[in-house]
Scaffold this motif. Structure first.
Motif, PDB file in Angstrom:
ATOM      1  N   GLY A 193     -30.156 -81.709   6.167  1.00  0.00           N
ATOM      2  CA  GLY A 193     -30.641 -81.976   7.517  1.00  0.00           C
ATOM      3  C   GLY A 193     -29.816 -81.473   8.681  1.00  0.00           C
ATOM      4  N   ARG A 194     -28.816 -80.635   8.438  1.00  0.00           N
ATOM      5  CA  ARG A 194     -28.204 -79.963   9.586  1.00  0.00           C
ATOM      6  C   ARG A 194     -29.324 -79.173  10.270  1.00  0.00           C
ATOM      7  NH1 ARG A 194     -22.995 -78.559  11.174  1.00  0.00           N
ATOM      8  NH2 ARG A 194     -21.921 -79.119   9.255  1.00  0.00           N
ATOM      9  N   HIS A 195     -29.349 -79.150  11.612  1.00  0.00           N
ATOM     10  CA  HIS A 195     -30.474 -78.513  12.311  1.00  0.00           C
ATOM     11  C   HIS A 195     -30.806 -77.145  11.730  1.00  0.00           C
ATOM     12  CE1 HIS A 195     -32.454 -75.961  15.354  1.00  0.00           C
ATOM     13  NE2 HIS A 195     -33.100 -77.083  15.693  1.00  0.00           N
ATOM     14  N   HIS A 196     -29.793 -76.328  11.534  1.00  0.00           N
ATOM     15  CA  HIS A 196     -30.002 -75.119  10.720  1.00  0.00           C
ATOM     16  C   HIS A 196     -28.740 -74.820   9.936  1.00  0.00           C
ATOM     17  CE1 HIS A 196     -28.849 -73.604  14.761  1.00  0.00           C
ATOM     18  NE2 HIS A 196     -28.250 -72.592  14.165  1.00  0.00           N
ATOM     19  N   SER A 197     -28.963 -74.475   8.659  1.00  0.00           N
ATOM     20  CA  SER A 197     -27.866 -74.010   7.807  1.00  0.00           C
ATOM     21  C   SER A 197     -27.860 -72.496   7.767  1.00  0.00           C
ATOM     22  CB  SER A 197     -28.013 -74.564   6.384  1.00  0.00           C
ATOM     23  OG  SER A 197     -27.708 -75.945   6.370  1.00  0.00           O
ATOM     24  N   VAL A 198     -29.014 -71.903   8.090  1.00  0.00           N
ATOM     25  CA  VAL A 198     -29.108 -70.447   8.172  1.00  0.00           C
ATOM     26  C   VAL A 198     -30.067 -70.096   9.307  1.00  0.00           C
ATOM     27  CG1 VAL A 198     -31.011 -70.224   6.498  1.00  0.00           C
ATOM     28  CG2 VAL A 198     -29.441 -68.304   6.835  1.00  0.00           C
ATOM     29  N   ALA A 199     -29.772 -68.997   9.978  1.00  0.00           N
ATOM     30  CA  ALA A 199     -30.738 -68.399  10.894  1.00  0.00           C
ATOM     31  C   ALA A 199     -30.871 -66.939  10.510  1.00  0.00           C
ATOM     32  CB  ALA A 199     -30.283 -68.539  12.343  1.00  0.00           C
ATOM     33  N   LEU A 200     -32.115 -66.447  10.597  1.00  0.00           N
ATOM     34  CA  LEU A 200     -32.397 -65.052  10.250  1.00  0.00           C
ATOM     35  C   LEU A 200     -32.687 -64.312  11.542  1.00  0.00           C
ATOM     36  CD1 LEU A 200     -34.719 -65.779   7.191  1.00  0.00           C
ATOM     37  CD2 LEU A 200     -32.271 -65.190   7.166  1.00  0.00           C
ATOM     38  N   ALA A 201     -31.912 -63.265  11.786  1.00  0.00           N
ATOM     39  CA  ALA A 201     -32.010 -62.539  13.051  1.00  0.00           C
ATOM     40  C   ALA A 201     -32.493 -61.118  12.788  1.00  0.00           C
ATOM     41  CB  ALA A 201     -30.650 -62.516  13.738  1.00  0.00           C
ATOM     42  N   GLU A 202     -33.540 -60.741  13.520  1.00  0.00           N
ATOM     43  CA  GLU A 202     -34.151 -59.422  13.311  1.00  0.00           C
ATOM     44  C   GLU A 202     -33.352 -58.363  14.064  1.00  0.00           C
ATOM     45  OE1 GLU A 202     -38.147 -59.263  14.834  1.00  0.00           O
ATOM     46  OE2 GLU A 202     -38.785 -57.883  13.272  1.00  0.00           O
ATOM     47  N   MET A 203     -32.114 -58.189  13.622  1.00  0.00           N
ATOM     48  CA  MET A 203     -31.230 -57.202  14.250  1.00  0.00           C
ATOM     49  C   MET A 203     -30.214 -56.744  13.209  1.00  0.00           C
ATOM     50  SD  MET A 203     -28.962 -59.868  16.594  1.00  0.00           S
ATOM     51  CE  MET A 203     -30.350 -60.774  17.298  1.00  0.00           C
ATOM     52  N   PRO A 204     -29.831 -55.468  13.279  1.00  0.00           N
ATOM     53  CA  PRO A 204     -28.818 -55.003  12.320  1.00  0.00           C
ATOM     54  C   PRO A 204     -27.443 -55.537  12.687  1.00  0.00           C
ATOM     55  CG  PRO A 204     -29.393 -53.237  13.838  1.00  0.00           C
ATOM     56  CD  PRO A 204     -30.256 -54.422  14.211  1.00  0.00           C
ATOM     57  N   ASN A 205     -26.562 -55.652  11.717  1.00  0.00           N
ATOM     58  CA  ASN A 205     -25.185 -56.038  12.016  1.00  0.00           C
ATOM     59  C   ASN A 205     -24.248 -55.363  11.017  1.00  0.00           C
ATOM     60  OD1 ASN A 205     -22.645 -57.651  11.856  1.00  0.00           O
ATOM     61  ND2 ASN A 205     -23.608 -58.634  13.599  1.00  0.00           N
ATOM     62  N   PRO A 206     -23.379 -54.477  11.502  1.00  0.00           N
ATOM     63  CA  PRO A 206     -22.514 -53.727  10.590  1.00  0.00           C
ATOM     64  C   PRO A 206     -21.523 -54.603   9.816  1.00  0.00           C
ATOM     65  CG  PRO A 206     -21.944 -53.275  12.893  1.00  0.00           C
ATOM     66  CD  PRO A 206     -23.202 -54.072  12.907  1.00  0.00           C
ATOM     67  N   ALA A 207     -21.179 -55.783  10.354  1.00  0.00           N
ATOM     68  CA  ALA A 207     -20.230 -56.671   9.659  1.00  0.00           C
ATOM     69  C   ALA A 207     -20.923 -57.541   8.621  1.00  0.00           C
ATOM     70  CB  ALA A 207     -19.486 -57.544  10.666  1.00  0.00           C
ATOM     71  N   GLY A 208     -22.271 -57.531   8.601  1.00  0.00           N
ATOM     72  CA  GLY A 208     -22.997 -58.295   7.597  1.00  0.00           C
ATOM     73  C   GLY A 208     -23.289 -59.723   7.975  1.00  0.00           C
ATOM     74  N   CYS A 209     -22.944 -60.103   9.181  1.00  0.00           N
ATOM     75  CA  CYS A 209     -23.216 -61.476   9.649  1.00  0.00           C
ATOM     76  C   CYS A 209     -23.136 -61.469  11.163  1.00  0.00           C
ATOM     77  CB  CYS A 209     -22.164 -62.426   9.073  1.00  0.00           C
ATOM     78  SG  CYS A 209     -22.186 -64.097   9.757  1.00  0.00           S
ATOM     79  N   VAL A 210     -24.068 -62.166  11.801  1.00  0.00           N
ATOM     80  CA  VAL A 210     -24.061 -62.257  13.264  1.00  0.00           C
ATOM     81  C   VAL A 210     -22.997 -63.265  13.698  1.00  0.00           C
ATOM     82  CG1 VAL A 210     -25.441 -62.733  15.324  1.00  0.00           C
ATOM     83  CG2 VAL A 210     -26.497 -61.642  13.319  1.00  0.00           C
ATOM     84  N   HIS A 211     -23.053 -64.454  13.139  1.00  0.00           N
ATOM     85  CA  HIS A 211     -21.964 -65.418  13.332  1.00  0.00           C
ATOM     86  C   HIS A 211     -22.044 -66.543  12.313  1.00  0.00           C
ATOM     87  CE1 HIS A 211     -24.877 -67.749  15.924  1.00  0.00           C
ATOM     88  NE2 HIS A 211     -24.287 -68.768  15.346  1.00  0.00           N
ATOM     89  N   VAL A 212     -20.919 -67.248  12.181  1.00  0.00           N
ATOM     90  CA  VAL A 212     -20.832 -68.458  11.374  1.00  0.00           C
ATOM     91  C   VAL A 212     -20.435 -69.575  12.330  1.00  0.00           C
ATOM     92  CG1 VAL A 212     -19.448 -69.643   9.606  1.00  0.00           C
ATOM     93  CG2 VAL A 212     -20.200 -67.289   9.238  1.00  0.00           C
ATOM     94  N   MET A 213     -21.057 -70.747  12.176  1.00  0.00           N
ATOM     95  CA  MET A 213     -20.719 -71.870  13.047  1.00  0.00           C
ATOM     96  C   MET A 213     -19.926 -72.927  12.296  1.00  0.00           C
ATOM     97  SD  MET A 213     -21.284 -75.186  14.207  1.00  0.00           S
ATOM     98  CE  MET A 213     -22.549 -75.637  13.041  1.00  0.00           C
ATOM     99  N   VAL A 214     -18.846 -73.384  12.897  1.00  0.00           N
ATOM    100  CA  VAL A 214     -18.139 -74.574  12.416  1.00  0.00           C
ATOM    101  C   VAL A 214     -18.150 -75.598  13.540  1.00  0.00           C
ATOM    102  CG1 VAL A 214     -16.688 -73.338  10.758  1.00  0.00           C
ATOM    103  CG2 VAL A 214     -15.850 -73.686  13.098  1.00  0.00           C
TER     104      VAL A 214
END
Ligand SMILES: [Fe+2]
Length: 295
Positions: A193-214
């Protein structure tokens, strides 16, 4: 239906372990613990929540997804296989490195690598921040959330929503500029039930991830981290702000692995099966100037 509980951990690759150790301890306020191939960053009772591995690139490697037990693990592997996804049984050495009872890996249609882990086989010792962070909000809701590049969008969304059973918390149609094409960002929740554990973003990212939240347990710890980020010369990627969809008050900074970390407080939870998908019209209620990241 929902089998995956939460984001258990993430894996990052680095050419500079010492830089990550400094960032992890002195900026994030986590405990760095040496491992066979790099270091683990501890942010709660578990041995690690961020695995940093030595390598030839500075990038995001994989997302680790928590299954409660063997039955849930086997059911998830079977669901992926039924959907035509190639799932590899992870080696015992990989399971041991991730402190899992069992592990399996697969890639989504956008090429993101995922690890499914069964249970937790590591130690349980108190988190003691080297710089006095009061604590991170983890527990059943896992280490936070990850935002992954998702092109092609539809099949990647289908895998998470239909095959893996993530619920849709919020859908956002992002227009970076009036003339720019629309980019979809869909936010999905797992069973804890965390509001989101993943978000899918329709954009390329050379590092392989847009961001991680803590997420920290106090707003004060977000402010203190902001000061540390400035003092340590870490690149700010978005100013302090409050998201409209999960109400997270946070800022963004660049990790040594070239993806961003959102450091936040106060995110909301959702009740799977009850929550009605929202469609937000703006990223944030206030703040979160992402233009600083392009400077
Ligand atoms: Fe986020």
């Amino acid at each position: 239906m929902l089998k995956i509980e939460a984001l258990a951990y993430i894996v990052a690759e680095t050419t500079d372990i010492a830089k990550w150790q400094h960032f992890g301890e002195r900026v994030l306020g986590m405990q760095a613990v040496p491992t066979a191939d790099g270091l683990g960053l501890k942010m709660d009772g578990r041995d690690f929540r961020i695995a940093v591995v030595r390598g030839a690139a500075d990038r995001y490697v994989a997302s680790g997804w928590q299954l409660a037990d063997r039955a849930a693990f086997d059911a998830t592997v079977a669901a992926l296989q039924k959907a035509g996804v190639a799932v590899s049984a992870g080696a015992a050495a990989l399971a041991a490195a991730r402190k899992a009872e069992a592990i399996a890996t697969f890639s989504d249609p956008a090429g993101n690598l995922h690890e499914l882990v069964c249970g937790y086989a590591g130690g349980r010792t108190p988190f003691v921040s080297p710089i006095g962070v009061q604590g991170f909000k983890t527990g059943a809701q896992g280490m936070g959330h990850t935002v992954l590049p998702a092109i092609p969008f539809e099949p990647t969304l289908q895998l998470f929503h239909e095959t893996l059973g993530f619920g849709l918390s919020d859908i956002f149609n992002f227009k970076p500029a009036p003339e720019a094409p629309n980019m979809r960002i869909y936010f999905l929740h797992a069973s804890a039930g965390r509001h989101h554990s993943v978000a899918l973003a329709e954009m390329p990212n050379p590092a392989g991830c847009v961001h991680v939240m803590v997420e920290t347990n106090t707003l004060t710890d977000v402010g203190l981290a902001y000061d540390r980020m400035k003092r340590e010369g870490v690149k700010l990627m978005a100013t302090l702000g409050e998201h409209e969809n999960d109400r997270m008050t946070s800022f963004y900074m660049l990790t040594p692995s070239n993806f961003a970390i959102e450091y936040g407080y106060g995110g909301i939870s959702v009740e799977p099966g009850v929550w009605q998908t929202t469609q937000t019209q703006q990223v944030s209620i206030w703040g979160h100037d992402f233009s600083v990241g392009f400077q």
